[in-house]
Motif scaffolding. Sequence first.
Motif, PDB file in Angstrom:
ATOM      1  N   VAL A 109       0.625  -1.072  -0.033  1.00  0.00           N
ATOM      2  CA  VAL A 109       0.132   0.171   0.438  1.00  0.00           C
ATOM      3  C   VAL A 109       1.148   1.082   0.036  1.00  0.00           C
ATOM      4  O   VAL A 109       0.418   2.405  -0.763  1.00  0.00           O
ATOM      5  CB  VAL A 109      -0.557  -0.263   1.283  1.00  0.00           C
ATOM      6  N   GLU A 110       1.917   1.523   0.943  1.00  0.00           N
ATOM      7  CA  GLU A 110       2.475   2.119   0.656  1.00  0.00           C
ATOM      8  C   GLU A 110       2.944   2.640  -0.452  1.00  0.00           C
ATOM      9  O   GLU A 110       3.806   3.795  -0.452  1.00  0.00           O
ATOM     10  CB  GLU A 110       3.584   2.358   1.944  1.00  0.00           C
ATOM     11  N   ARG A 111       3.566   2.151  -1.384  1.00  0.00           N
ATOM     12  CA  ARG A 111       4.318   2.069  -2.848  1.00  0.00           C
ATOM     13  C   ARG A 111       3.447   2.602  -3.409  1.00  0.00           C
ATOM     14  O   ARG A 111       3.460   2.412  -4.821  1.00  0.00           O
ATOM     15  CB  ARG A 111       4.768   0.938  -2.977  1.00  0.00           C
ATOM     16  N   LEU A 112       1.682   2.638  -3.502  1.00  0.00           N
ATOM     17  CA  LEU A 112       0.723   3.448  -4.476  1.00  0.00           C
ATOM     18  C   LEU A 112       1.798   4.845  -4.512  1.00  0.00           C
ATOM     19  O   LEU A 112       1.779   5.683  -3.953  1.00  0.00           O
ATOM     20  CB  LEU A 112      -0.033   3.971  -3.494  1.00  0.00           C
ATOM     21  N   PRO A 113       1.635   5.335  -5.828  1.00  0.00           N
ATOM     22  CA  PRO A 113       2.535   6.312  -6.189  1.00  0.00           C
ATOM     23  C   PRO A 113       2.138   7.877  -5.354  1.00  0.00           C
ATOM     24  O   PRO A 113       3.147   8.837  -5.027  1.00  0.00           O
ATOM     25  CB  PRO A 113       1.845   6.388  -7.645  1.00  0.00           C
ATOM     26  N   SER A 114       0.739   7.865  -5.253  1.00  0.00           N
ATOM     27  CA  SER A 114       0.336   9.146  -4.377  1.00  0.00           C
ATOM     28  C   SER A 114       0.092   8.695  -2.839  1.00  0.00           C
ATOM     29  O   SER A 114      -0.575   9.424  -2.528  1.00  0.00           O
ATOM     30  CB  SER A 114      -0.690   9.433  -5.399  1.00  0.00           C
ATOM     31  N   PHE A 115       0.450   8.132  -2.632  1.00  0.00           N
ATOM     32  CA  PHE A 115       0.078   7.353  -0.982  1.00  0.00           C
ATOM     33  C   PHE A 115       1.100   9.172  -0.008  1.00  0.00           C
ATOM     34  O   PHE A 115       0.305   9.175   0.312  1.00  0.00           O
ATOM     35  CB  PHE A 115       0.330   6.042  -0.808  1.00  0.00           C
ATOM     36  N   ASP A 116       1.334   8.656  -0.327  1.00  0.00           N
ATOM     37  CA  ASP A 116       2.511  10.385   0.997  1.00  0.00           C
ATOM     38  C   ASP A 116       2.397  11.690   0.617  1.00  0.00           C
ATOM     39  O   ASP A 116       1.425  11.623   1.788  1.00  0.00           O
ATOM     40  CB  ASP A 116       4.507  10.202   0.048  1.00  0.00           C
ATOM     41  N   GLY A 117       0.965  11.359  -0.755  1.00  0.00           N
ATOM     42  CA  GLY A 117       0.571  13.090  -0.245  1.00  0.00           C
ATOM     43  C   GLY A 117      -0.627  12.508   0.389  1.00  0.00           C
ATOM     44  O   GLY A 117      -1.410  13.909   0.166  1.00  0.00           O
ATOM     45  N   ALA A 118      -1.636  12.007   0.086  1.00  0.00           N
ATOM     46  CA  ALA A 118      -2.838  11.495   1.190  1.00  0.00           C
ATOM     47  C   ALA A 118      -2.613  12.008   2.199  1.00  0.00           C
ATOM     48  O   ALA A 118      -1.964  11.381   3.221  1.00  0.00           O
ATOM     49  CB  ALA A 118      -3.348   9.705   0.790  1.00  0.00           C
ATOM     50  N   ASP A 119      -4.352  12.325   2.896  1.00  0.00           N
ATOM     51  CA  ASP A 119      -4.500  12.327   3.723  1.00  0.00           C
ATOM     52  C   ASP A 119      -4.997  11.471   4.658  1.00  0.00           C
ATOM     53  O   ASP A 119      -5.697  10.635   3.804  1.00  0.00           O
ATOM     54  CB  ASP A 119      -4.945  13.590   4.432  1.00  0.00           C
ATOM     55  N   MET A 120      -5.282  11.360   6.015  1.00  0.00           N
ATOM     56  CA  MET A 120      -5.786  10.215   6.562  1.00  0.00           C
ATOM     57  C   MET A 120      -6.968  10.240   6.676  1.00  0.00           C
ATOM     58  O   MET A 120      -8.220   8.973   6.332  1.00  0.00           O
ATOM     59  CB  MET A 120      -5.446   9.824   8.401  1.00  0.00           C
TER      60      MET A 120
END
Length: 399
Positions: free
Chosen positions: A237-248
């Motif tokens: 899941v953490e490797r999804l391209p937009s994951f870092d920018g997602a908020d909770m």
Amino acid sequence: MGKARQKKRRGNLQTPRFEITVVLGVGHGEASLDAEVEIAKSAVLYADHVRIASPRLFAVIAAMELSTVTPQTLSKALKRAVRHGGDTLRPVAEDAQAIWEALDALPPRHALTAAERKEKTALLRNFNQGLEGLRTTARRNLDECLATPLIPAINAGLISLDPLVSEEESFDDLPDDLLLQRYVDRVKSTLADQRTYPLFDATTAHLADLGVEAGEFSRSNRFNLRALNAASGTGLVERLPSFDGADMSEIVDIRKELDAPLARFRRSVEETASDLPESPADPDFEPSLDHLWLTKVSPAIEEIRERVQQDASLRRLSMRALPAAAGQVAAVGGLSATGLAIAAASHPNYIWAALAASVSVGPTIASVASERSRALNQAQNMPFYFLYRSGVSLERRRR
């Protein structure tokens, strides 16, 4: 057994809850909970419920209670803030608690003297001002330690916090060795718990390995599998391209939308985890997970993307064919083109049945509709569709 009874029994079957327990140490010694938040984001998207256990959460819970305090929770929230609020929150909480106790000591309203009514009015004014200041301080503390993103998932019941300190205890009065023992005990109990999937940070994983080697902790092969599944699923899941920018809040919304694809994804993780090292603490685990992403997961997501694009192309083809088909069906079936268009808008299944009745155009349109349905169903039933759909949702929310 009758069909109705069989159907009822099948309806009562429930998918077992997938619960992750995240146990974290003191981290890098800072007040920031950025590590907890990042781990929680991927765990929430993958699990049904996440429990975070860490000795660094005591002040966060006190601040969260005060930031959303109600008259019913006020007394409890003030007591917790006095015990666990830390240097910035405790003094403000102590002042508010003193005013609250003074108000509580006054006689009932009907028994108040004129002087006491005046005193109560002044106390209430000071208390309301102090309470608003307390809320502001609590919210500022949550922002400063980067804990605010946890609130949407906690409010949704997806995350619970375990600070290893009870409500009746004062964190500052607890000996360090007692806190350390509780942390060690939590690691030990998580290793043995068959109902949850453990997820440890590097420090805690190292402690677990040392405990097992020394014979102080025990873990079964089932533990290794549970830990591997939790680490693999959240790691992908953490490797999804937009994951870092997602908020909770975005994570919580996406999690609610994708129950069925998530179940298939979990089954796929269990199957593919056999290609990884036996323990997430193994130095080769992360490189192996990267290799799995590049060789299996990423190509599978690309294939899903192509199938979904195929559906979009077929949809455009069907829309181009619709006007001509409508005219021919109107001639065959005695419907006006306008009437057929209205029927199509209201009953999409009817239009395909009607068009299929046309000798010259019907078979073509019916074939397009069938191909559309088949392409989309194939994509949605693929094991990594959950990752694809999560990534698409994250990208859309970032625009």
